[in-house]
Design an enzyme around this catalytic site. Structure first.
Site, PDB file in Angstrom:
ATOM      1  N   ASP A 140       0.925  -1.172   0.096  1.00  0.00           N
ATOM      2  CA  ASP A 140      -0.086  -0.115   0.038  1.00  0.00           C
ATOM      3  C   ASP A 140       1.009   1.236  -0.173  1.00  0.00           C
ATOM      4  O   ASP A 140       1.819   1.314   0.898  1.00  0.00           O
ATOM      5  CB  ASP A 140      -0.751  -0.098   1.230  1.00  0.00           C
ATOM      6  CG  ASP A 140      -1.618   1.138   1.067  1.00  0.00           C
ATOM      7  OD1 ASP A 140      -2.988   0.948   0.735  1.00  0.00           O
ATOM      8  OD2 ASP A 140      -1.332   2.215   1.768  1.00  0.00           O
ATOM      9  N   TYR A 149       2.516  10.103  -0.123  1.00  0.00           N
ATOM     10  CA  TYR A 149       3.834   9.573   0.496  1.00  0.00           C
ATOM     11  C   TYR A 149       5.027   9.823   0.220  1.00  0.00           C
ATOM     12  O   TYR A 149       6.188   9.813   0.562  1.00  0.00           O
ATOM     13  CB  TYR A 149       3.665   8.076   0.921  1.00  0.00           C
ATOM     14  CG  TYR A 149       2.400   7.546   1.525  1.00  0.00           C
ATOM     15  CD1 TYR A 149       1.645   8.407   2.001  1.00  0.00           C
ATOM     16  CD2 TYR A 149       2.012   6.093   1.562  1.00  0.00           C
ATOM     17  CE1 TYR A 149       0.366   7.986   2.641  1.00  0.00           C
ATOM     18  CE2 TYR A 149       0.904   5.768   2.230  1.00  0.00           C
ATOM     19  CZ  TYR A 149       0.015   6.704   2.586  1.00  0.00           C
ATOM     20  OH  TYR A 149      -0.992   6.248   3.417  1.00  0.00           O
ATOM     21  N   LYS A 157      -2.935   6.005  -4.043  1.00  0.00           N
ATOM     22  CA  LYS A 157      -4.180   6.817  -3.731  1.00  0.00           C
ATOM     23  C   LYS A 157      -4.090   8.102  -4.326  1.00  0.00           C
ATOM     24  O   LYS A 157      -2.871   8.607  -4.582  1.00  0.00           O
ATOM     25  CB  LYS A 157      -4.322   7.086  -2.117  1.00  0.00           C
ATOM     26  CG  LYS A 157      -4.054   5.683  -1.425  1.00  0.00           C
ATOM     27  CD  LYS A 157      -4.494   5.860  -0.064  1.00  0.00           C
ATOM     28  CE  LYS A 157      -3.956   4.490   1.009  1.00  0.00           C
ATOM     29  NZ  LYS A 157      -2.463   4.390   1.093  1.00  0.00           N
ATOM     30  N   HIS A 165      -8.160   9.424  -1.558  1.00  0.00           N
ATOM     31  CA  HIS A 165      -7.637   9.245  -0.243  1.00  0.00           C
ATOM     32  C   HIS A 165      -8.617   9.934   0.907  1.00  0.00           C
ATOM     33  O   HIS A 165      -8.272   9.265   1.895  1.00  0.00           O
ATOM     34  CB  HIS A 165      -6.164  10.130  -0.385  1.00  0.00           C
ATOM     35  CG  HIS A 165      -5.407   9.606   0.685  1.00  0.00           C
ATOM     36  ND1 HIS A 165      -3.730   9.471   0.073  1.00  0.00           N
ATOM     37  CD2 HIS A 165      -5.289   9.407   1.939  1.00  0.00           C
ATOM     38  CE1 HIS A 165      -3.161   9.202   1.169  1.00  0.00           C
ATOM     39  NE2 HIS A 165      -3.994   8.977   2.178  1.00  0.00           N
TER      40      HIS A 165
HETATM   41  N1  NAP Z   1      -5.394   6.190   3.927  1.00  0.00           N
HETATM   42  C1  NAP Z   1      -5.124   6.790   4.927  1.00  0.00           C
HETATM   43  O1  NAP Z   1      -5.488   7.961   4.976  1.00  0.00           O
HETATM   44  C2  NAP Z   1      -3.816   6.320   5.524  1.00  0.00           C
HETATM   45  C3  NAP Z   1      -3.387   6.938   6.710  1.00  0.00           C
HETATM   46  C4  NAP Z   1      -2.245   6.302   7.594  1.00  0.00           C
HETATM   47  C5  NAP Z   1      -1.778   5.246   6.993  1.00  0.00           C
HETATM   48  N2  NAP Z   1      -2.282   4.470   6.063  1.00  0.00           N
HETATM   49  C6  NAP Z   1      -1.836   3.384   5.689  1.00  0.00           C
HETATM   50  O2  NAP Z   1      -1.445   2.272   6.812  1.00  0.00           O
HETATM   51  C7  NAP Z   1      -0.246   2.038   6.913  1.00  0.00           C
HETATM   52  C8  NAP Z   1      -0.040   1.598   8.423  1.00  0.00           C
HETATM   53  O3  NAP Z   1      -0.501   2.720   9.115  1.00  0.00           O
HETATM   54  P1  NAP Z   1       0.720   3.470   9.912  1.00  0.00           P
HETATM   55  O4  NAP Z   1       1.982   3.348   8.991  1.00  0.00           O
HETATM   56  O5  NAP Z   1       0.312   4.788  10.144  1.00  0.00           O
HETATM   57  O6  NAP Z   1       1.092   2.768  11.311  1.00  0.00           O
HETATM   58  P2  NAP Z   1       1.079   1.616  11.851  1.00  0.00           P
HETATM   59  O7  NAP Z   1       1.167   0.213  10.933  1.00  0.00           O
HETATM   60  O8  NAP Z   1      -0.019   1.245  12.826  1.00  0.00           O
HETATM   61  O9  NAP Z   1       2.370   1.360  12.731  1.00  0.00           O
HETATM   62  C9  NAP Z   1       3.675   1.505  12.418  1.00  0.00           C
HETATM   63  C10 NAP Z   1       4.609   1.592  13.609  1.00  0.00           C
HETATM   64  O10 NAP Z   1       4.696   0.351  14.173  1.00  0.00           O
HETATM   65  C11 NAP Z   1       5.805  -0.384  14.265  1.00  0.00           C
HETATM   66  N3  NAP Z   1       6.058  -1.876  14.241  1.00  0.00           N
HETATM   67  C12 NAP Z   1       5.281  -2.499  12.946  1.00  0.00           C
HETATM   68  N4  NAP Z   1       5.418  -3.716  13.243  1.00  0.00           N
HETATM   69  C13 NAP Z   1       5.776  -3.873  14.705  1.00  0.00           C
HETATM   70  C14 NAP Z   1       6.065  -5.042  15.246  1.00  0.00           C
HETATM   71  N5  NAP Z   1       6.014  -6.361  14.975  1.00  0.00           N
HETATM   72  N6  NAP Z   1       6.404  -4.918  16.810  1.00  0.00           N
HETATM   73  C15 NAP Z   1       6.662  -3.446  17.257  1.00  0.00           C
HETATM   74  N7  NAP Z   1       6.260  -2.418  16.507  1.00  0.00           N
HETATM   75  C16 NAP Z   1       5.798  -2.530  14.956  1.00  0.00           C
HETATM   76  C17 NAP Z   1       6.735   0.443  12.994  1.00  0.00           C
HETATM   77  O11 NAP Z   1       8.180   0.505  13.222  1.00  0.00           O
HETATM   78  P3  NAP Z   1       9.034   0.256  12.198  1.00  0.00           P
HETATM   79  O12 NAP Z   1       8.931   0.697  11.204  1.00  0.00           O
HETATM   80  O13 NAP Z   1      10.367   0.998  12.711  1.00  0.00           O
HETATM   81  O14 NAP Z   1       9.455  -1.285  12.608  1.00  0.00           O
HETATM   82  C18 NAP Z   1       5.811   1.914  12.964  1.00  0.00           C
HETATM   83  O15 NAP Z   1       6.594   2.636  13.992  1.00  0.00           O
HETATM   84  C19 NAP Z   1       0.466   3.214   6.607  1.00  0.00           C
HETATM   85  O16 NAP Z   1       1.847   2.880   6.392  1.00  0.00           O
HETATM   86  C20 NAP Z   1      -0.206   3.588   5.225  1.00  0.00           C
HETATM   87  O17 NAP Z   1       0.086   2.703   4.224  1.00  0.00           O
HETATM   88  C21 NAP Z   1      -3.469   5.098   5.334  1.00  0.00           C
END
Ligand code: NAP
Length: 278
Positions: free
Chosen positions: A44, A49, A78, A111
């Site tokens: 994704d 980004y 997106k 988005h």
């Molecule tokens: N549509 C939208 O508006 C929208 C908004 C926000 C996000 N998104 C999408 O959703 C995805 C996920 O959301 P997010 O990036 O905000 O946050 P998330 O996936 O909730 O959390 C990511 C964080 O968790 C850590 N992490 C990942 N796996 C882990 C594990 N097994 N143990 C401990 N820590 C762990 C990562 O660290 P490290 O990377 O340092 O390992 C990073 O700091 C985004 O990357 C994006 O593709 C979409």
């Protein structure tokens, strides 16, 4: 890997790799490549980004090292708010494809709904154009609440296949989930780990002990149990692997209920109502 099936018959892997806040550098490329080598088939990203180039390079390298084909992967990007308007959608899509070095996307999302309903509808018609012209496999939305979806569905001819929204045990989104189920539109969760904040929750940790898995695996599995597509982000090779390793255990009904009961309607991202990208 399990797939979900859209109303149009197409399928999507239920777990994917998120790439938000991953800079457009070699770490980004390496994390995408490592994910594909570890068994991920779903990535994704988004125009906003600013990492589609390196995501694309990671995809190319992952395909080369695994021998997989492009058609084995499911790639989402997106459309950003600045590119809304029916007449702008195709050019924005083509720009994303060029950066990703791909000739189609499996899923293209609006988005955010934005703050102008007429523009939202007009933009969706541009998304429909792409879909009808077979330029994209599936079209969907992100951050739409029930009111946005009601307005959209009343005025357009092609339904979104999915709605990507913030979802974790502190933000259960029950009314939205029920609405989507009735409409046969899937839900996908962003920030499923609450940017790692939920991993410190006592209940999550207790359940992780009970099932012999990590807190992150418990949360990802909880999404899978709810039939919600989930895209945890990590640039850490061991975590990328860990986050996909959720298909050899189940949560009990009691464990799912305990996680559901953590709901506080608490967001870490913007409320879609009134959000125009700034
Ligand atoms: N549509 C939208 O508006 C929208 C908004 C926000 C996000 N998104 C999408 O959703 C995805 C996920 O959301 P997010 O990036 O905000 O946050 P998330 O996936 O909730 O959390 C990511 C964080 O968790 C850590 N992490 C990942 N796996 C882990 C594990 N097994 N143990 C401990 N820590 C762990 C990562 O660290 P490290 O990377 O340092 O390992 C990073 O700091 C985004 O990357 C994006 O593709 C979409």
């Amino acid at each position: 890997m399990e797939n979900i099936r859209f109303y149009n018959g197409n399928e999507m892997p239920i777990v994917g790799l998120g790439t938000f806040r991953v800079e457009n550098n070699d770490e980004c490329k390496a994390s995408v490549k490592h994910a594909i080598e570890s068994g991920y088939t779903h990535i994704d990203t988004a125009m906003i980004y600013e990492n589609e180039d390196k995501v694309g390079e990671g995809i190319a390298e992952g395909l080369a090292s695994t021998g997989l084909k492009r058609s084995d992967l499911f790639i989402t990007s997106k459309l950003w708010l600045d590119d809304y308007g029916r007449g702008n959608v195709e050019a924005a899509y083509e720009t994303s494809l060029k950066k990703l070095n791909l000739d189609y996307l499996d899923l293209y999302l609006m988005h955010w709904p934005g703050t102008d309903e007429a523009l939202m509808i007009d933009t969706w018609q541009g998304m429909e154009d792409l879909y009808k012209d077979n330029k994209v496999k599936n079209i969907g939305v992100s951050n739409f609440n029930v009111e946005h979806l009601e307005a959209l569905l009343a005025q357009v001819s092609i339904k979104p296949v999915i709605n990507q929204v913030e979802f974790h045990p502190y933000l259960l989104q029950e009314a939205l989930r029920r609405y989507l189920e009735v409409q046969n539109i899937h839900m996908e969760s962003w920030s499923p780990l609450m940017n790692a904040q939920i991993l410190d929750d006592t209940t999550v940790k207790e359940i992780a002990e009970e099932v012999g898995k990590s807190p992150a695996q418990v949360i990802i599995r909880w999404n899978v149990e709810h039939g919600v597509v989930v895209i945890p982000k990590s640039v850490t090779p061991s975590r990328i692997e860990e986050n996909l390793n959720v298909f050899d255990f189940k949560l009990t009904t009691t464990q799912i209920e305990k996680l559901d009961n953590l709901n506080e309607d608490r967001r870490i991202g913007p409320d879609p109502i009134g959000y125009n990208g700034h």
